[in-house]
Scaffold this motif. Structure first.
Motif, PDB file in Angstrom:
ATOM      1  N   PRO A  21       1.512 -21.505 -24.361  1.00 57.50           N
ATOM      2  CA  PRO A  21       1.717 -22.356 -23.181  1.00 57.50           C
ATOM      3  C   PRO A  21       2.602 -23.569 -23.442  1.00 57.50           C
ATOM      4  O   PRO A  21       3.407 -23.955 -22.592  1.00 57.50           O
ATOM      5  CB  PRO A  21       0.288 -22.792 -22.804  1.00 57.50           C
ATOM      6  N   VAL A  22       2.446 -24.211 -24.620  1.00 59.31           N
ATOM      7  CA  VAL A  22       3.240 -25.390 -24.963  1.00 59.31           C
ATOM      8  C   VAL A  22       3.586 -25.353 -26.449  1.00 59.31           C
ATOM      9  O   VAL A  22       2.930 -24.679 -27.239  1.00 59.31           O
ATOM     10  CB  VAL A  22       2.494 -26.714 -24.658  1.00 59.31           C
ATOM     11  N   ASN A  23       4.604 -26.122 -26.820  1.00 60.02           N
ATOM     12  CA  ASN A  23       4.966 -26.254 -28.227  1.00 60.02           C
ATOM     13  C   ASN A  23       4.492 -27.570 -28.840  1.00 60.02           C
ATOM     14  O   ASN A  23       4.585 -27.746 -30.046  1.00 60.02           O
ATOM     15  CB  ASN A  23       6.483 -26.155 -28.415  1.00 60.02           C
ATOM     16  N   TYR A  24       4.015 -28.494 -28.017  1.00 61.02           N
ATOM     17  CA  TYR A  24       3.610 -29.782 -28.575  1.00 61.02           C
ATOM     18  C   TYR A  24       2.108 -29.793 -28.835  1.00 61.02           C
ATOM     19  O   TYR A  24       1.362 -28.948 -28.340  1.00 61.02           O
ATOM     20  CB  TYR A  24       4.019 -30.944 -27.666  1.00 61.02           C
ATOM     21  N   CYS A  25       1.671 -30.763 -29.627  1.00 63.84           N
ATOM     22  CA  CYS A  25       0.268 -30.825 -30.032  1.00 63.84           C
ATOM     23  C   CYS A  25      -0.190 -32.275 -30.065  1.00 63.84           C
ATOM     24  O   CYS A  25       0.599 -33.181 -30.345  1.00 63.84           O
ATOM     25  CB  CYS A  25       0.081 -30.181 -31.408  1.00 63.84           C
ATOM     26  N   ASN A  26      -1.477 -32.486 -29.812  1.00 66.79           N
ATOM     27  CA  ASN A  26      -2.049 -33.823 -29.879  1.00 66.79           C
ATOM     28  C   ASN A  26      -2.537 -34.167 -31.278  1.00 66.79           C
ATOM     29  O   ASN A  26      -2.959 -35.302 -31.526  1.00 66.79           O
ATOM     30  CB  ASN A  26      -3.189 -33.975 -28.862  1.00 66.79           C
ATOM     31  N   PHE A  27      -2.501 -33.219 -32.192  1.00 63.09           N
ATOM     32  CA  PHE A  27      -2.861 -33.445 -33.586  1.00 63.09           C
ATOM     33  C   PHE A  27      -1.626 -33.259 -34.473  1.00 63.09           C
ATOM     34  O   PHE A  27      -0.682 -32.563 -34.087  1.00 63.09           O
ATOM     35  CB  PHE A  27      -3.944 -32.471 -34.039  1.00 63.09           C
ATOM     36  N   LYS A  28      -1.668 -33.857 -35.655  1.00 60.45           N
ATOM     37  CA  LYS A  28      -0.611 -33.693 -36.649  1.00 60.45           C
ATOM     38  C   LYS A  28      -1.264 -33.343 -37.989  1.00 60.45           C
ATOM     39  O   LYS A  28      -1.116 -34.060 -38.984  1.00 60.45           O
ATOM     40  CB  LYS A  28       0.219 -34.980 -36.776  1.00 60.45           C
ATOM     41  N   CYS A  29      -1.996 -32.236 -38.006  1.00 58.75           N
ATOM     42  CA  CYS A  29      -2.781 -31.852 -39.182  1.00 58.75           C
ATOM     43  C   CYS A  29      -1.881 -31.667 -40.399  1.00 58.75           C
ATOM     44  O   CYS A  29      -0.804 -31.053 -40.310  1.00 58.75           O
ATOM     45  CB  CYS A  29      -3.564 -30.585 -38.899  1.00 58.75           C
ATOM     46  N   ASN A  30      -2.331 -32.168 -41.537  1.00 54.74           N
ATOM     47  CA  ASN A  30      -1.461 -32.216 -42.715  1.00 54.74           C
ATOM     48  C   ASN A  30      -1.178 -30.854 -43.344  1.00 54.74           C
ATOM     49  O   ASN A  30      -0.327 -30.747 -44.225  1.00 54.74           O
ATOM     50  CB  ASN A  30      -2.024 -33.169 -43.778  1.00 54.74           C
ATOM     51  N   PHE A  31      -1.861 -29.790 -42.891  1.00 53.02           N
ATOM     52  CA  PHE A  31      -1.566 -28.442 -43.396  1.00 53.02           C
ATOM     53  C   PHE A  31      -0.781 -27.624 -42.374  1.00 53.02           C
ATOM     54  O   PHE A  31      -0.513 -26.444 -42.594  1.00 53.02           O
ATOM     55  CB  PHE A  31      -2.862 -27.705 -43.777  1.00 53.02           C
TER      56      PHE A  31
END
Length: 343
Positions: free
Chosen positions: A32-42
């Protein structure tokens, strides 16, 4: 009480080598989208927008239009049977799409899949969203946890969360979902657990989920420092050992639809080839067409490490189940797919 089993497996799985060639994919993955509300380090999202564009030609701003999803649903009805699974997932956060519950409902109303799921970090799964998803006909929600405390979430995902409220929201979906045949599955990567927290994970989710599992983190995203030193690909993320695999099975039973409508033979971020676009092309022709057949032939010829994107992808050794293994029968399967080109 929750079962301790991988949250991606289902009882109706068949041995892929005996089922292919397929005319209808078992799985359709919709991003649905390419963006995320998290920036998980893995995760690749930790690289930032500029690096994602440079490494993968990945545009974090992309969001699927309603018209594009309508095209997906209409074209899906052209296959001779429903998908076994329609999965709203991707490399962004599906719940960031404001129309996601309505997408679930449209897919359910048109009977394009036996099961409909969402793979999500779950932080936006409010009670209202849960009600809308359950009413729309969601079969299961697969939650990827990033820790067992707000402190760990801040360290791994770079976000401040109300962890107690988060758990309460998941508990609400689980309880409401059980009344409506919608299930909650939860998993966590081993790198998100502190030493000795395995028991706490199982205790926390034993009565508020249907399935739970601890997975082993793998180097899914090339260029991410956290996983760069991981070399164990003889064990998949579920802890199963296997011989090295060159024939990736994903292209033989699934497809991925990107937010802009691009059709890919799998759900990998690398998008090794583009089979068309649902805003102007046809899904069934993309799945069964010459380009996809030629791509599968190259995989059966053990040319994975010679193809764009595929040579950087660990999916065959990471997420492919034992039932999907194709290396042992690649010669026989190669003849079948070469015959398809002559038809």
């Amino acid at each position: 009480m929750a079962e301790i089993i991988p949250i991606s497996g289902f009882n109706d799985r068949v041995e892929l080598k005996h089922a292919i060639p397929l005319r209808t994919p078992f799985t359709l993955n919709v991003f649905p989208v390419n963006y995320c509300n998290f920036k998980c380090n893995f995760c690749g999202q930790s690289l930032g927008a500029a690096k994602l564009k440079e490494e993968y030609n990945y545009d974090v701003k992309e969001k699927m239009t309603w018209k594009t999803f309508e095209n997906i649903v209409e074209q899906s009805k052209k296959f001779d049977k429903p998908y076994k699974l329609l999965s709203f997932m991707g490399h962004g956060e599906p719940l960031l799409h404001p129309d996601l519950p309505e997408m679930v409902k449209l897919a359910k109303d048109n009977n394009i899949a036996e099961r409909i799921e969402i793979i999500t970090n779950g932080y936006l799964l409010t009670n209202d969203i849960s009600d809308r998803l359950i009413k729309g006909g969601i079969t299961n929600v697969r939650i990827s946890l990033e820790g067992l405390s707000k402190e760990v979430y801040k360290d791994i995902s770079k976000v401040d969360i109300d962890f107690n409220q988060f758990i309460s929201n998941l508990e609400y979906f689980h309880k409401k979902g059980l009344e409506n045949n919608s299930k909650l599955f939860v998993k966590i990567m081993d790198c998100c657990l502190k030493e000795g927290e395995e028991e706490l994970f199982y205790k926390t989710f034993d009565k508020i989920s249907s399935r739970m599992y601890i997975e082993q983190v793998k180097p899914v995203y090339d260029g991410v420092k956290t996983t760069a030193s991981i070399t164990d690909l003889e064990t998949d993320r579920y802890g199963n050992k296997h011989a090295p695999r060159l024939v990736c099975p994903l292209a033989f039973f699934s497809m991925g639809i990107w937010p802009n409508g691009d059709i890919a033979p799998c759900d990998a971020i690398y998008k090794p080839i583009c089979l068309g676009n649902v805003d102007k092309d046809d899904l069934s022709e993309a799945f069964n067409g010459k380009q996809n057949t030629e791509f599968r032939i190259k995989l059966l010829e053990s040319k994975k490490n010679e193809m764009f994107g595929c040579q950087r992808c660990c999916a065959p050794d990471d997420v492919s189940s034992e039932q999907d293994e194709l290396d042992s029968t690649k010669k026989e399967l190669l003849l079948k797919y070469k015959d398809l080109l002559c038809q």
